[in-house]
Design a protein around this motif. Structure first.
Motif, PDB file in Angstrom:
ATOM      1  N   ALA A  10       0.823  -1.228   0.000  1.00  0.00           N
ATOM      2  CA  ALA A  10       0.000   0.000   0.000  1.00  0.00           C
ATOM      3  C   ALA A  10       0.853   1.272   0.000  1.00  0.00           C
ATOM      4  O   ALA A  10       0.301   2.365   0.159  1.00  0.00           O
ATOM      5  N   THR A  11       2.158   1.147  -0.196  1.00  0.00           N
ATOM      6  CA  THR A  11       3.016   2.340  -0.101  1.00  0.00           C
ATOM      7  C   THR A  11       3.119   3.114  -1.408  1.00  0.00           C
ATOM      8  O   THR A  11       3.741   4.183  -1.434  1.00  0.00           O
ATOM      9  N   SER A  12       2.571   2.566  -2.499  1.00  0.00           N
ATOM     10  CA  SER A  12       2.582   3.322  -3.766  1.00  0.00           C
ATOM     11  C   SER A  12       1.577   2.720  -4.729  1.00  0.00           C
ATOM     12  O   SER A  12       0.922   1.719  -4.408  1.00  0.00           O
ATOM     13  N   GLY A  13       1.454   3.344  -5.881  1.00  0.00           N
ATOM     14  CA  GLY A  13       0.699   2.794  -6.997  1.00  0.00           C
ATOM     15  C   GLY A  13      -0.715   2.342  -6.656  1.00  0.00           C
ATOM     16  O   GLY A  13      -1.489   3.044  -5.988  1.00  0.00           O
ATOM     17  N   PHE A  14      -1.072   1.143  -7.117  1.00  0.00           N
ATOM     18  CA  PHE A  14      -2.447   0.633  -6.984  1.00  0.00           C
ATOM     19  C   PHE A  14      -2.836   0.487  -5.511  1.00  0.00           C
ATOM     20  O   PHE A  14      -3.974   0.763  -5.135  1.00  0.00           O
ATOM     21  N   GLY A  15      -1.893  -0.021  -4.697  1.00  0.00           N
ATOM     22  CA  GLY A  15      -2.214  -0.287  -3.294  1.00  0.00           C
ATOM     23  C   GLY A  15      -2.558   0.993  -2.548  1.00  0.00           C
ATOM     24  O   GLY A  15      -3.548   1.056  -1.795  1.00  0.00           O
ATOM     25  N   GLY A  33       3.432  -2.963   3.644  1.00  0.00           N
ATOM     26  CA  GLY A  33       4.492  -2.558   2.717  1.00  0.00           C
ATOM     27  C   GLY A  33       5.789  -2.532   3.494  1.00  0.00           C
ATOM     28  O   GLY A  33       5.779  -2.600   4.728  1.00  0.00           O
ATOM     29  N   ARG A  34       6.900  -2.436   2.767  1.00  0.00           N
ATOM     30  CA  ARG A  34       8.199  -2.440   3.464  1.00  0.00           C
ATOM     31  C   ARG A  34       8.637  -1.034   3.860  1.00  0.00           C
ATOM     32  O   ARG A  34       9.367  -0.866   4.821  1.00  0.00           O
ATOM     33  N   ARG A  35       8.219  -0.015   3.122  1.00  0.00           N
ATOM     34  CA  ARG A  35       8.722   1.342   3.389  1.00  0.00           C
ATOM     35  C   ARG A  35       7.908   1.984   4.509  1.00  0.00           C
ATOM     36  O   ARG A  35       6.831   2.540   4.292  1.00  0.00           O
ATOM     37  N   VAL A 151      10.042 -14.512 -16.411  1.00  0.00           N
ATOM     38  CA  VAL A 151       9.538 -14.918 -15.086  1.00  0.00           C
ATOM     39  C   VAL A 151       8.434 -13.988 -14.591  1.00  0.00           C
ATOM     40  O   VAL A 151       7.500 -14.433 -13.920  1.00  0.00           O
ATOM     41  N   TYR A 152       8.488 -12.705 -14.920  1.00  0.00           N
ATOM     42  CA  TYR A 152       7.407 -11.812 -14.478  1.00  0.00           C
ATOM     43  C   TYR A 152       6.065 -12.316 -15.035  1.00  0.00           C
ATOM     44  O   TYR A 152       5.107 -12.545 -14.289  1.00  0.00           O
ATOM     45  N   GLY A 153       6.014 -12.512 -16.354  1.00  0.00           N
ATOM     46  CA  GLY A 153       4.774 -12.975 -16.977  1.00  0.00           C
ATOM     47  C   GLY A 153       4.368 -14.343 -16.454  1.00  0.00           C
ATOM     48  O   GLY A 153       3.184 -14.599 -16.199  1.00  0.00           O
ATOM     49  N   GLU A 186       0.473   3.630 -15.198  1.00  0.00           N
ATOM     50  CA  GLU A 186       1.576   4.500 -14.782  1.00  0.00           C
ATOM     51  C   GLU A 186       1.719   4.467 -13.266  1.00  0.00           C
ATOM     52  O   GLU A 186       0.819   4.880 -12.534  1.00  0.00           O
ATOM     53  N   SER A 187       2.870   3.977 -12.812  1.00  0.00           N
ATOM     54  CA  SER A 187       3.130   3.900 -11.363  1.00  0.00           C
ATOM     55  C   SER A 187       4.637   3.705 -11.188  1.00  0.00           C
ATOM     56  O   SER A 187       5.387   3.693 -12.167  1.00  0.00           O
ATOM     57  N   GLU A 188       5.031   3.485  -9.943  1.00  0.00           N
ATOM     58  CA  GLU A 188       6.457   3.224  -9.693  1.00  0.00           C
ATOM     59  C   GLU A 188       6.895   1.863 -10.228  1.00  0.00           C
ATOM     60  O   GLU A 188       8.074   1.519 -10.177  1.00  0.00           O
TER      61      GLU A 188
HETATM   62  P1  NDP Z   1       4.245  -0.025  -7.501  1.00  0.00           P
HETATM   63  O1  NDP Z   1       5.708  -0.310  -7.697  1.00  0.00           O
HETATM   64  O2  NDP Z   1       3.785   1.378  -7.539  1.00  0.00           O
HETATM   65  O3  NDP Z   1       3.744  -0.681  -6.133  1.00  0.00           O
HETATM   66  C1  NDP Z   1       4.170  -1.944  -5.718  1.00  0.00           C
HETATM   67  C2  NDP Z   1       3.822  -2.125  -4.258  1.00  0.00           C
HETATM   68  O4  NDP Z   1       4.228  -3.455  -3.881  1.00  0.00           O
HETATM   69  C3  NDP Z   1       4.541  -1.164  -3.343  1.00  0.00           C
HETATM   70  O5  NDP Z   1       3.654  -0.700  -2.348  1.00  0.00           O
HETATM   71  C4  NDP Z   1       5.633  -2.007  -2.711  1.00  0.00           C
HETATM   72  O6  NDP Z   1       5.872  -1.566  -1.376  1.00  0.00           O
HETATM   73  C5  NDP Z   1       4.967  -3.381  -2.691  1.00  0.00           C
HETATM   74  N1  NDP Z   1       5.940  -4.462  -2.592  1.00  0.00           N
HETATM   75  C6  NDP Z   1       6.859  -4.839  -3.507  1.00  0.00           C
HETATM   76  N2  NDP Z   1       7.605  -5.846  -3.010  1.00  0.00           N
HETATM   77  C7  NDP Z   1       7.142  -6.092  -1.761  1.00  0.00           C
HETATM   78  C8  NDP Z   1       7.504  -7.000  -0.730  1.00  0.00           C
HETATM   79  N3  NDP Z   1       8.505  -7.874  -0.884  1.00  0.00           N
HETATM   80  N4  NDP Z   1       6.817  -6.975   0.439  1.00  0.00           N
HETATM   81  C9  NDP Z   1       5.802  -6.098   0.610  1.00  0.00           C
HETATM   82  N5  NDP Z   1       5.407  -5.219  -0.323  1.00  0.00           N
HETATM   83  C10 NDP Z   1       6.076  -5.214  -1.493  1.00  0.00           C
HETATM   84  O7  NDP Z   1       3.522  -0.910  -8.624  1.00  0.00           O
HETATM   85  P2  NDP Z   1       1.973  -1.015  -9.045  1.00  0.00           P
HETATM   86  O8  NDP Z   1       1.103  -0.389  -8.069  1.00  0.00           O
HETATM   87  O9  NDP Z   1       1.876  -0.619 -10.462  1.00  0.00           O
HETATM   88  O10 NDP Z   1       1.807  -2.611  -9.026  1.00  0.00           O
HETATM   89  C11 NDP Z   1       1.008  -3.274  -8.085  1.00  0.00           C
HETATM   90  C12 NDP Z   1       0.730  -4.668  -8.615  1.00  0.00           C
HETATM   91  O11 NDP Z   1       0.087  -4.592  -9.881  1.00  0.00           O
HETATM   92  C13 NDP Z   1       1.953  -5.542  -8.819  1.00  0.00           C
HETATM   93  O12 NDP Z   1       1.645  -6.860  -8.438  1.00  0.00           O
HETATM   94  C14 NDP Z   1       2.193  -5.471 -10.320  1.00  0.00           C
HETATM   95  O13 NDP Z   1       2.851  -6.624 -10.807  1.00  0.00           O
HETATM   96  C15 NDP Z   1       0.767  -5.394 -10.823  1.00  0.00           C
HETATM   97  N6  NDP Z   1       0.595  -4.791 -12.142  1.00  0.00           N
HETATM   98  C16 NDP Z   1       1.129  -3.561 -12.443  1.00  0.00           C
HETATM   99  C17 NDP Z   1       0.940  -3.022 -13.720  1.00  0.00           C
HETATM  100  C18 NDP Z   1       1.525  -1.719 -14.128  1.00  0.00           C
HETATM  101  O14 NDP Z   1       1.666  -1.482 -15.353  1.00  0.00           O
HETATM  102  N7  NDP Z   1       1.877  -0.829 -13.223  1.00  0.00           N
HETATM  103  C19 NDP Z   1       0.127  -3.734 -14.720  1.00  0.00           C
HETATM  104  C20 NDP Z   1      -0.362  -5.018 -14.290  1.00  0.00           C
HETATM  105  C21 NDP Z   1      -0.154  -5.502 -13.047  1.00  0.00           C
HETATM  106  P3  NDP Z   1       7.315  -1.504  -0.671  1.00  0.00           P
HETATM  107  O15 NDP Z   1       8.336  -1.272  -1.729  1.00  0.00           O
HETATM  108  O16 NDP Z   1       7.174  -0.371   0.302  1.00  0.00           O
HETATM  109  O17 NDP Z   1       7.436  -2.827   0.010  1.00  0.00           O
END
Ligand code: NDP
Ligand code: 8X3
Length: 252
Positions: A10-15, A33-35, A151-153, A186-188
């Motif tokens: 939940a620290t960025s993007g969709f979460g 989240g880790r941060r 591996v991602y896919g 669009e996200s991190e």
């Molecule tokens: P972001 O990089 O913005 O967010 C990823 C989130 O995952 C961060 O809050 C990060 O928090 C957390 N995270 C990553 N690794 C860990 C870990 N080991 N433990 C706990 N939390 C973790 O990416 P999105 O929001 O874009 O992506 C979210 C999901 O959607 C992912 O599963 C991604 O694969 C999927 N997705 C994304 C797409 C895109 O184009 N953006 C398209 C399709 C799917 P922290 O670093 O603080 O731990």
């Protein structure tokens, strides 16, 4: 009963966008989240409106996940929603040259982390019963191959099949499962994928009018608020600017 949603990553993007969307509708939140700094700052902001429990957790750490979930305070103990969102892609370097460590990190996060949170939280979703739901973040990368996705896919293809299989085992509990399969958003995500390389990040999104995290949050909110008798099995979405391309043919 108050509705509570558990959101991984939940620290960025969709979460983060989901945390804001569900808070706006009055849901209690468990955010992970880790941060730590980002997580606490979001929790502080949203706790003006709803109950928020921030848990600084790495989803790959099974023991820490288990401990934190066992210790959930009673007011957060029955869950209506689980959003398995934490995940990442690392690089697009072709398989013969890419890092085996990166492959391991993607498997540990996207597959094992999602399994830990799901299995450890299932009883709490089943206790809520009809109307509860899990939304797993799959991807178009789990449906369609492209160079450098290896591996991602494949990890997202696992998430898709696991989501469908899980539905079978939850038959009779009322708990729904959805695999959400976004395309270009669009996200991190791309900052992580390209290790902070701003030029590569920019080139992914330039002129494309990508889907935004708030769009995904709205979709997830819609999925989890369907009538109790409806299960959205899988949902693939892309920006209008994105579509499919031709097969690669090597000519002699
Ligand atoms: P972001 O990089 O913005 O967010 C990823 C989130 O995952 C961060 O809050 C990060 O928090 C957390 N995270 C990553 N690794 C860990 C870990 N080991 N433990 C706990 N939390 C973790 O990416 P999105 O929001 O874009 O992506 C979210 C999901 O959607 C992912 O599963 C991604 O694969 C999927 N997705 C994304 C797409 C895109 O184009 N953006 C398209 C399709 C799917 P922290 O670093 O603080 O731990
Ligand atoms: C992210 C979408 O196309 O970059 O899951 O793999 S893509």
């Amino acid at each position: 009963m108050t509705s509570t949603v558990f959101i991984t990553g939940a620290t960025s993007g969709f979460g983060e966008a989901c945390a804001r969307r569900f808070a706006a509708a009055g849901w209690s939140l468990v955010l992970t989240g880790r941060r730590q700094e980002r997580l606490h700052s979001l929790a502080d902001e949203l706790s003006a409106r709803v109950e928020v429990l921030p848990l600084v957790l790495d989803v790959r750490d099974r023991a820490a996940m288990q401990y934190a979930i066992e210790q959930l305070p009673p007011s957060f103990s029955t869950l209506r929603g689980l959003i398995n969102n934490a995940g990442l892609a690392l690089g697009t370097t072709p398989a013969p040259q890419c890092s085996l460590d990166d492959w391991e990190t993607m498997v540990d996060t996207n597959i094992k982390g999602l399994l830990f949170s799901t299995r450890l939280l299932l009883a709490r979703l089943i206790a809520y019963g009809a109307g509860a739901g899990i939304v797993n973040l799959g991807s178009i990368a789990g449906n369609w191959p492209y160079p450098g996705s290896h591996v991602y896919g494949a990890s997202k293809a696992f998430v898709r099949q696991f989501s469908l299989n899980l539905r079978c085992d939850l038959q009779g509990t009322g708990v729904r499962v959805t695999n959400l399969e976004p395309g270009l958003c669009e996200s991190e995500f791309s900052r992580v994928r390209f290790a902070g390389d701003q030029a590569k990040y920019d080139s992914v999104y330039a002129g494309a009018q990508a889907v935004q995290p708030a769009d995904i949050a709205e979709t997830i909110f819609w999925i989890l608020n369907q009538p109790k008798h409806i299960n959205i099995n899988s949902l693939e979405l892309m920006p209008v600017s994105q579509s499919w391309s031709n097969f690669a043919i090597e000519r002699g």
